[in-house]
Design an enzyme around this catalytic site. Structure first.
Site, PDB file in Angstrom:
ATOM      1  N   HIS A   1       1.200  -1.279  -0.239  1.00 43.27           N
ATOM      2  CA  HIS A   1       0.016   0.177  -0.085  1.00 43.27           C
ATOM      3  C   HIS A   1       0.925   1.571  -0.424  1.00 43.27           C
ATOM      4  O   HIS A   1       2.058   1.353   0.633  1.00 43.27           O
ATOM      5  CB  HIS A   1      -0.815  -0.384   1.177  1.00 43.27           C
ATOM      6  CG  HIS A   1      -1.617  -1.284   1.222  1.00 43.27           C
ATOM      7  ND1 HIS A   1      -2.665  -1.187   2.012  1.00 43.27           N
ATOM      8  CD2 HIS A   1      -2.550  -2.258   0.163  1.00 43.27           C
ATOM      9  CE1 HIS A   1      -4.069  -2.244   2.044  1.00 43.27           C
ATOM     10  NE2 HIS A   1      -3.082  -2.457   1.037  1.00 43.27           N
TER      11      HIS A   1
ATOM     12  N   GLU B   1       1.327   3.934   1.768  1.00 47.32           N
ATOM     13  CA  GLU B   1       1.602   4.320   3.358  1.00 47.32           C
ATOM     14  C   GLU B   1       2.855   3.420   3.499  1.00 47.32           C
ATOM     15  O   GLU B   1       3.691   4.008   4.545  1.00 47.32           O
ATOM     16  CB  GLU B   1       0.301   5.116   4.614  1.00 47.32           C
ATOM     17  CG  GLU B   1      -0.333   3.587   4.375  1.00 47.32           C
ATOM     18  CD  GLU B   1      -1.776   2.856   3.401  1.00 47.32           C
ATOM     19  OE1 GLU B   1      -2.930   2.784   4.200  1.00 47.32           O
ATOM     20  OE2 GLU B   1      -1.570   3.478   2.671  1.00 47.32           O
TER      21      GLU B   1
ATOM     22  N   CYS C   1      -5.850   1.043   6.015  1.00 43.57           N
ATOM     23  CA  CYS C   1      -6.410  -0.010   6.042  1.00 43.57           C
ATOM     24  C   CYS C   1      -5.206  -0.489   7.677  1.00 43.57           C
ATOM     25  O   CYS C   1      -4.965   0.285   7.932  1.00 43.57           O
ATOM     26  CB  CYS C   1      -6.010  -1.046   5.187  1.00 43.57           C
ATOM     27  SG  CYS C   1      -4.230  -1.996   5.606  1.00 43.57           S
TER      28      CYS C   1
ATOM     29  N   CYS D   1      -1.673  -1.387   7.454  1.00 45.06           N
ATOM     30  CA  CYS D   1      -1.225  -0.050   7.119  1.00 45.06           C
ATOM     31  C   CYS D   1      -1.185   0.495   8.591  1.00 45.06           C
ATOM     32  O   CYS D   1       0.044   1.140   8.991  1.00 45.06           O
ATOM     33  CB  CYS D   1      -1.171   0.363   6.062  1.00 45.06           C
ATOM     34  SG  CYS D   1      -0.862  -0.157   4.564  1.00 45.06           S
TER      35      CYS D   1
END
Length: 143
Positions: A70, A72, A98, A101
């Site tokens: 992802h 981040e 999510c 993360c």
């Protein structure tokens, strides 16, 4: 409390994060992230496959491959390999984090998350709220 000046900066950094997401090779979603500390961008990332892997994020059935990182996570990993520290920084991201993360965000010392769209599962936001991370949701990026 978000001041008018801070809101102007937040919107500008969110626009940069959205633009950064356009670099992603993912077809289903293109997400960008920017980490800012003391009004300086110290890291950036977008969703995609790990270094050395084919850039295709989806398989033949258009399902996202399990190893896609992802935005981040990529930004946090990038800053961790630098001389910068994300402690007390702000993460700007097009899509709220999510749950996986969110753990990385908290452990990285990020104290503020500004996002534009809410992810389908809000458990990541709930975790960050419980961890004391300031959450700011800004949908409208117009001046």
């Amino acid at each position: 409390m978000t001041t008018e000046k801070q809101l102007k900066f937040d919107k500008a950094y969110l626009r940069i994060a959205r633009e950064w997401g356009k670099l992603s090779h993912c077809k289903r979603k293109q997400v960008g992230a920017i980490i800012v500390k003391d009004r300086m961008i110290i890291s950036d990332g977008y969703n995609g496959t790990p270094t050395g892997f084919d850039n295709a994020c989806e398989d033949d059935e258009d399902t996202t491959k399990w190893y896609v990182l992802h935005a981040e996570a990529n930004a946090i990993l990038k800053v961790s390999a630098s001389t910068q520290s994300s402690k007390n920084a702000t993460l700007y991201i097009a899509l709220s984090p999510c749950k996986e993360c969110s753990k990385l965000i908290h452990q990285a010392g990020i104290i503020r998350v500004v996002y534009q769209q809410a992810y389908k599962d809000n458990s990541g936001l709930e975790f960050l709220k419980k961890a004391g991370v300031e959450l700011v949701h800004i949908e409208d990026l117009e001046e």
